[in-house]
Design a protein around this motif. Sequence first.
Motif, PDB file in Angstrom:
ATOM      1  N   THR A 140      -1.268 -25.663  89.616  1.00  0.00           N
ATOM      2  CA  THR A 140      -2.435 -25.341  90.440  1.00  0.00           C
ATOM      3  C   THR A 140      -2.999 -26.604  91.082  1.00  0.00           C
ATOM      4  OG1 THR A 140      -2.931 -23.812  88.660  1.00  0.00           O
ATOM      5  CG2 THR A 140      -4.564 -23.993  90.413  1.00  0.00           C
ATOM      6  N   MET A 141      -3.065 -27.660  90.291  1.00  0.00           N
ATOM      7  CA  MET A 141      -3.625 -28.911  90.793  1.00  0.00           C
ATOM      8  C   MET A 141      -2.737 -29.506  91.882  1.00  0.00           C
ATOM      9  SD  MET A 141      -6.507 -29.331  89.370  1.00  0.00           S
ATOM     10  CE  MET A 141      -6.850 -31.000  89.919  1.00  0.00           C
ATOM     11  N   ASN A 142      -1.408 -29.314  91.760  1.00  0.00           N
ATOM     12  CA  ASN A 142      -0.508 -29.813  92.800  1.00  0.00           C
ATOM     13  C   ASN A 142      -0.783 -29.119  94.134  1.00  0.00           C
ATOM     14  OD1 ASN A 142       0.804 -31.701  91.254  1.00  0.00           O
ATOM     15  ND2 ASN A 142       2.431 -30.300  90.596  1.00  0.00           N
ATOM     16  N   VAL A 143      -0.940 -27.789  94.065  1.00  0.00           N
ATOM     17  CA  VAL A 143      -1.255 -27.034  95.291  1.00  0.00           C
ATOM     18  C   VAL A 143      -2.575 -27.538  95.872  1.00  0.00           C
ATOM     19  CG1 VAL A 143      -1.733 -24.753  96.234  1.00  0.00           C
ATOM     20  CG2 VAL A 143      -0.050 -25.013  94.405  1.00  0.00           C
ATOM     21  N   GLU A 144      -3.541 -27.699  94.961  1.00  0.00           N
ATOM     22  CA  GLU A 144      -4.871 -28.158  95.354  1.00  0.00           C
ATOM     23  C   GLU A 144      -4.805 -29.529  96.031  1.00  0.00           C
ATOM     24  OE1 GLU A 144      -9.121 -27.373  93.870  1.00  0.00           O
ATOM     25  OE2 GLU A 144      -7.425 -26.176  94.485  1.00  0.00           O
ATOM     26  N   LEU A 145      -4.042 -30.428  95.401  1.00  0.00           N
ATOM     27  CA  LEU A 145      -3.960 -31.785  95.937  1.00  0.00           C
ATOM     28  C   LEU A 145      -3.317 -31.776  97.322  1.00  0.00           C
ATOM     29  CD1 LEU A 145      -4.361 -34.799  95.635  1.00  0.00           C
ATOM     30  CD2 LEU A 145      -2.146 -34.930  94.479  1.00  0.00           C
ATOM     31  N   GLN A 146      -2.289 -30.943  97.490  1.00  0.00           N
ATOM     32  CA  GLN A 146      -1.652 -30.855  98.805  1.00  0.00           C
ATOM     33  C   GLN A 146      -2.676 -30.412  99.858  1.00  0.00           C
ATOM     34  OE1 GLN A 146       2.387 -28.969 100.541  1.00  0.00           O
ATOM     35  NE2 GLN A 146       1.049 -27.498  99.551  1.00  0.00           N
ATOM     36  N   ARG A 147      -3.495 -29.431  99.473  1.00  0.00           N
ATOM     37  CA  ARG A 147      -4.512 -28.926 100.395  1.00  0.00           C
ATOM     38  C   ARG A 147      -5.539 -30.019 100.716  1.00  0.00           C
ATOM     39  NH1 ARG A 147      -9.209 -26.225  99.993  1.00  0.00           N
ATOM     40  NH2 ARG A 147      -9.213 -26.269  97.723  1.00  0.00           N
ATOM     41  N   ILE A 148      -6.001 -30.716  99.667  1.00  0.00           N
ATOM     42  CA  ILE A 148      -6.978 -31.797  99.883  1.00  0.00           C
ATOM     43  C   ILE A 148      -6.389 -32.852 100.808  1.00  0.00           C
ATOM     44  CG2 ILE A 148      -8.211 -33.692  98.758  1.00  0.00           C
ATOM     45  CD1 ILE A 148      -8.388 -31.909  96.249  1.00  0.00           C
ATOM     46  N   TRP A 149      -5.114 -33.180 100.577  1.00  0.00           N
ATOM     47  CA  TRP A 149      -4.454 -34.196 101.381  1.00  0.00           C
ATOM     48  C   TRP A 149      -4.364 -33.744 102.838  1.00  0.00           C
ATOM     49  CZ3 TRP A 149       0.728 -33.661 103.405  1.00  0.00           C
ATOM     50  CH2 TRP A 149       1.201 -34.811 104.062  1.00  0.00           C
ATOM     51  N   MET A 150      -3.985 -32.468 103.038  1.00  0.00           N
ATOM     52  CA  MET A 150      -3.834 -31.981 104.403  1.00  0.00           C
ATOM     53  C   MET A 150      -5.181 -31.892 105.108  1.00  0.00           C
ATOM     54  SD  MET A 150      -0.776 -29.178 103.962  1.00  0.00           S
ATOM     55  CE  MET A 150      -0.507 -28.898 105.706  1.00  0.00           C
TER      56      MET A 150
END
Lengths: 273, 267
Positions: free
Chosen positions: A190-200
């Motif tokens: 979940t955190m990986n998905v979240e981090l990708q979103r934050i990064w984008m």
Amino acid sequence: MNEMNSAARTARAGTSADRDVIAVDRLSLTYGAKDTGVLALSDISFSIANGEFISIVGPSGCGKSTLLKILAGLLPPTEGQATLNGTAIRGARRDIGVVFQTPVLFPWRTVLGNVLLPADVQKLDKEKMRKRAMDLIRLVGLEGFENRYPRELSGGMQQRVGIIRALIHDPAILLMDEPFGALDAMTRETMNVELQRIWMESGKTILFITHSTSEAVYLADRVIVMTARPGKIGDVFKVDLPRPRPLEVMNTEAFGAYVKRIRVALNADGGLD
Amino acid sequence: MGSAKNFALRLLLIAAVLVVWEVLVRLTGVPEYILPAPLRIFTAMYNGIKTNVYPEHFMVTLTETLLGFLVGTILAFILGTIVALSRKVEYFLYPFIVMFQAMPKVALAPLIIVWFGLGLTSKVINAALVAFFPLMVNTIVGLRSAEEDRINLMRSLAASRTQIFFMLQLPNALPYIFAGLEIAMIFALIGAIVAEFVGAEKGLGMLIQAMNFNMDVAGQFSILLILSLLGLCLNGIVTLARRRLLFWETVNTGEETANSSEKGGKA
């Protein structure tokens, strides 16, 4: 010989040299005396373009955390140098955000207070930063928790606070040192998905250290493999998977192929511990 | 555990102990100058209150204890902070600290009476001396207990040493400091009483001594009771302040005070 090697690596790693945020040039670090000490990092060169997401994978003890400490200005290199936006990193500076292995929250500060810590340290405009902090809290879905204390939050929520704290002062680069290593597998995804979103959404440049190859591939534009004793840059893999990447991408053949190639590269160098 | 039923049982147990004590003393005929029965003690206390002997001595002891506590803990906090922040100071002070810490501070009381007289000063100094070490040790341990990652976080933000101290080390040390203060408060009372034993004109310790000469054991017990109540109140004040200041320790959780079990110093 070494010179040539590193020059070749720089050429391979640096895709858009004109807009590099970070340039690491022949960096070495020896613990202890120069002749008798332990060589932890040897001849490290690479660069990171603006807005790029870089993962570094390597076995335990390969010096990835040491490299991150140098980039964060917490540790001076023995040789070579790292530059951030054209100026050499000598000591801590205000345009770097660091996320540690543990959330490192202050229990006496609320969620909002923890997010605002860098702003308080750097004495930035209070009203503006408060608004920005609330935006970031909303970005990671923690609205309603801003006045709670860290011990009232779950591990995943705490690490989210740790991440947005590193973003509050709008740093040029986010350095992340195995930030999800302490989380359970589900939360980690979940955190990986979240981090990708934050990064984008934030457009930040991120250097992400991990020892999970699949995590590295899932997140990164490029994966840098480090080898151990002494820590050196091995192969660099460009990951061409469309963004945003859903978690299901991990089940695809292309993803599997990347993971396999990186594992082979790691194993050739002695493998993961 | 803290149910009303258990509370009632607790009171019942105390009452039972008092009754057994009373009955045993009466049955065995132990003389009053060895062990007085509870009723005798309460009578002695009642007489003491009626003749108004306690207030003056109580106020003297209270003043000595509080002043000693203040002086001792303020100095302990300052010195502890300096030692914690400077390895150099620590290196040179270390032999003195170890020597003083190993010494039972109350053994200095006779000397202090000789140096500073029978009045308030000698009691305050003795109380301060006894209260000093637990807080100094806990201040040092507390200020040094900040996790490396937290220090690194502050450093990575380019925080100054002053900022690291006030924003991280000091709040981080507060649980240790309060544990030290709780001990220091009781120790200050011990220091004051012992100094009064050695030589004083007023105070509850002096009163105990005087009653001892007169074989008024019931009277002594009544003062012991007053002293326990005083110690309980003083400790309660520190605990209350701790709850107020260390709000984050008790936020929405059970009794997780791992840090507070840290103890230091000897009397």
